[in-house]
Motif scaffolding. Structure first.
Motif, PDB file in Angstrom:
ATOM      1  N   THR A 378      -7.059   9.378 -28.267  1.00  0.00           N
ATOM      2  CA  THR A 378      -6.334   8.457 -29.144  1.00  0.00           C
ATOM      3  C   THR A 378      -5.184   9.159 -29.856  1.00  0.00           C
ATOM      4  OG1 THR A 378      -7.964   8.882 -30.895  1.00  0.00           O
ATOM      5  CG2 THR A 378      -8.290   6.934 -29.511  1.00  0.00           C
ATOM      6  N   PHE A 420      -4.733   3.635 -28.022  1.00  0.00           N
ATOM      7  CA  PHE A 420      -5.427   4.152 -26.842  1.00  0.00           C
ATOM      8  C   PHE A 420      -4.485   4.200 -25.644  1.00  0.00           C
ATOM      9  CE2 PHE A 420      -8.636   2.640 -29.667  1.00  0.00           C
ATOM     10  CZ  PHE A 420      -9.704   3.511 -29.500  1.00  0.00           C
ATOM     11  N   PRO A 462     -14.226   4.912 -24.317  1.00  0.00           N
ATOM     12  CA  PRO A 462     -13.564   5.539 -25.461  1.00  0.00           C
ATOM     13  C   PRO A 462     -14.287   5.216 -26.768  1.00  0.00           C
ATOM     14  CG  PRO A 462     -12.381   3.560 -24.859  1.00  0.00           C
ATOM     15  CD  PRO A 462     -13.495   3.699 -23.870  1.00  0.00           C
TER      16      PRO A 462
END
Length: 532
Positions: A378, A420, A462
């Protein structure tokens, strides 16, 4: 007994619970829910794991004709009757499907079921398949039978006659957001599926269900964790072995029952199975890794002793640790730093307390050591000062966005508004490689170059520190689908510590895909360009 006399025979019949297949896998099902699906309700108070709601009829799909070729077969499946959906329109079975069976190799075949009338998501990971099937009927280790009414597939090992797949069972259904298929198993010796914590290597067949969907979850019993591995190896009663890969990346679960049988449930994509016939466990592993790709050969130095932890206060502490390890003559080959070295946990930055890190890395390496740093995927999007990785990322359009908008999806990580990167996109791959290379060899200030030997990429499940996105998600159907697999925190849907499922991503050829479909490939998609 006397000839001509009458006698009464009494016995107690024990019900066979092992052959039940769960008809209502949604949590807190009732007898009314069950009977609406046309199934039977019978609670077993002595064992609540045994399904109370179970099928007593065949699956509703049939086949009229099978087209055979030297390399496989093709058939169309038809929904033969009206079926009540499990939970709404998105689980209403699709009326026509196609089955393809391909004999790729003498020891490997593929069977695939999909909606041929409508395009659906299929896993974009390339497999190592022959350009054309290379088998002969006499040399194949398997033979395939297709049942027409009701539909089912049976795969038999030719040398022993052992049936290693048999899906002529009542559970089969295929809808937009709920796909289910079961198979009888050749034995109870099943190994694999992950990533979840188990109490033993062999899977427990006593009505256990395990979910698969990548999540930043420390190992804990029945909690889906970092990886997604829908593969299992089975040992047959005579010691032969085979392996089965279910090529599907949507959230899913698998149920083991003592029949023995296995049920797959997934909430998207298609059914795409690959079976390798071994026949030894060693050959199964070799054949499987030949299919998906061999593990990367690690550099020799990475097999040495490595020291890694979170919480270094500054570069002086790392330097002192290094000297102390040498003085104590403790075997020591690789040193790591965690996110401590960054400025406020920002990728591609060096914090003020670690300003001496580049020089320290150079000194350690000059003495024969290796150094690894961490990177998260990120990128912060709310910095008051210019943050080049984000600025350049916006310019190159690398971040996951809300569908049908130009707005980036932001969640929370380490206090930042986290964007992201979409690592499937070619532009993202180029951007990520450039950021790595410029951190290694700083084009503006060589004294700030960090000459690392390896990268530890983390948090790419994620992971977020907020469920979904800042301001909430926008598509309840995707984030809380009609069927939520048996995942940790199941009642919260799919967005536990991860971004919203409606996030729009793009494959390298420009094909749009939803994060809902490729979530469990996020780490894979980041690993590939990082390795390159």
């Amino acid at each position: 007994l006397e000839l001509g006399s009458s006698y009464t025979l009494e016995w107690t019949q024990q019900p066979n619970y092992d052959s039940r297949f769960n008809c209502y896998p949604i949590a807190n099902g009732t007898q009314e829910d069950c009977e609406e699906l046309g199934c039977v309700w019978d609670e077993v108070e002595s064992d609540l794991e045994i399904p109370s709601c179970y099928f007593d009829s065949d699956n509703p799909y049939t086949i009229e004709e099978v087209e055979y070729t030297s390399s496989g077969l093709v058939a169309n499946l038809t929904l033969s009757s009206n079926v009540t959906a499990l939970n709404g329109n998105y689980t209403q079975p699709i009326s026509t499907l196609r089955l393809e069976v391909i004999y790729h190799l003498n020891n490997m075949l593929q069977f695939k079921i999909y909606d041929y009338a409508n395009s659906r998501y299929e896993v974009p990971v390339p497999l190592n398949l022959p350009s054309s099937p290379t088998t002969t009927e006499s040399d194949r280790l398997y033979e395939v039978t297709v049942y027409k009414i009701p539909f089912g597939i049976q795969i038999r090992r030719k040398s022993t006659g052992t049936v290693i797949w048999d899906s002529k069972l009542p559970t089969f259904t295929f809808s937009d957001m709920f796909i289910q298929i079961s198979t009888l198993l050749a034995s109870q010796y099943i190994y694999g599926f992950g990533e979840t914590e188990h109490t033993m290597f062999r899977r427990n067949m006593s009505w256990h269900t395990w979910g698969m969907f990548t999540r930043d979850q420390a190992p804990a019993y029945k909690m889906n964790s970092y990886g997604h591995q829908p593969f299992h190896m089975a040992l047959e009663e005579d010691g032969n072995a085979h392996g089965v890969l279910f090529l599907n990346t949507n959230a899913m679960d698998v149920t083991f029952q003592p029949t023995p049988a296995l049920t797959y449930r997934t909430i998207g994509g298609i059914l795409d199975f690959y079976m390798v016939l071994g026949p030894t466990p060693e050959l199964v592993v070799q054949e499987y890794t030949e299919l998906i790709g061999r593990p990367v050969m690690p550099p020799y130095w990475s097999l040495g002793f490595q020291l890694c932890r979170y919480g270094y206060r500054n570069d002086s502490e790392v330097a002192q640790l290094y000297e102390s390890m040498k003085a104590a003559e403790i075997p020591y080959d690789v040193q790591y730093v965690d996110i401590d070295y960054m400025e406020r946990q920002l990728d591609f930055t060096i914090g003020t307390r670690f300003s001496g890190l580049p020089a320290l890395v150079n000194r350690i390496k000059e003495e024969g050591m290796r150094f690894i740093i961490i990177l998260d995927p990120t990128i912060s999007g709310n910095e008051t000062d210019d943050y080049p990785p984000f600025t350049r990322g916006v310019e190159d359009d690398v971040f996951i966005k809300w569908p049908n908008t130009d707005d980036i999806i932001y969640s929370k990580l380490y206090g930042a508004h986290a964007a992201f990167p979409d690592f499937f996109r070619n532009a993202t791959v180029a951007w990520w490689k450039r950021e790595i290379l410029e951190f290694y060899d700083n084009p503006n200030n060589s004294s700030r170059s960090v000459k690392f030997d390896g990268l530890w990429i983390d948090m790419n499940e994620p992971a977020t520190f907020l469920n979904g996105a800042i301001g909430g998600c926008r598509n309840d159907l995707l984030n809380m689908p009609p069927y939520v697999p048996y995942l940790g925190y199941r009642s919260q849907g799919l967005i536990v510590e991860t971004p919203c499922m409606e996030g729009q991503q793009y494959l390298s050829d420009g094909t749009p895909v939803r994060h809902y479909d490729v979530h469990s490939l996020y780490g894979w998609s980041q690993t590939r360009p990082t390795l390159e």
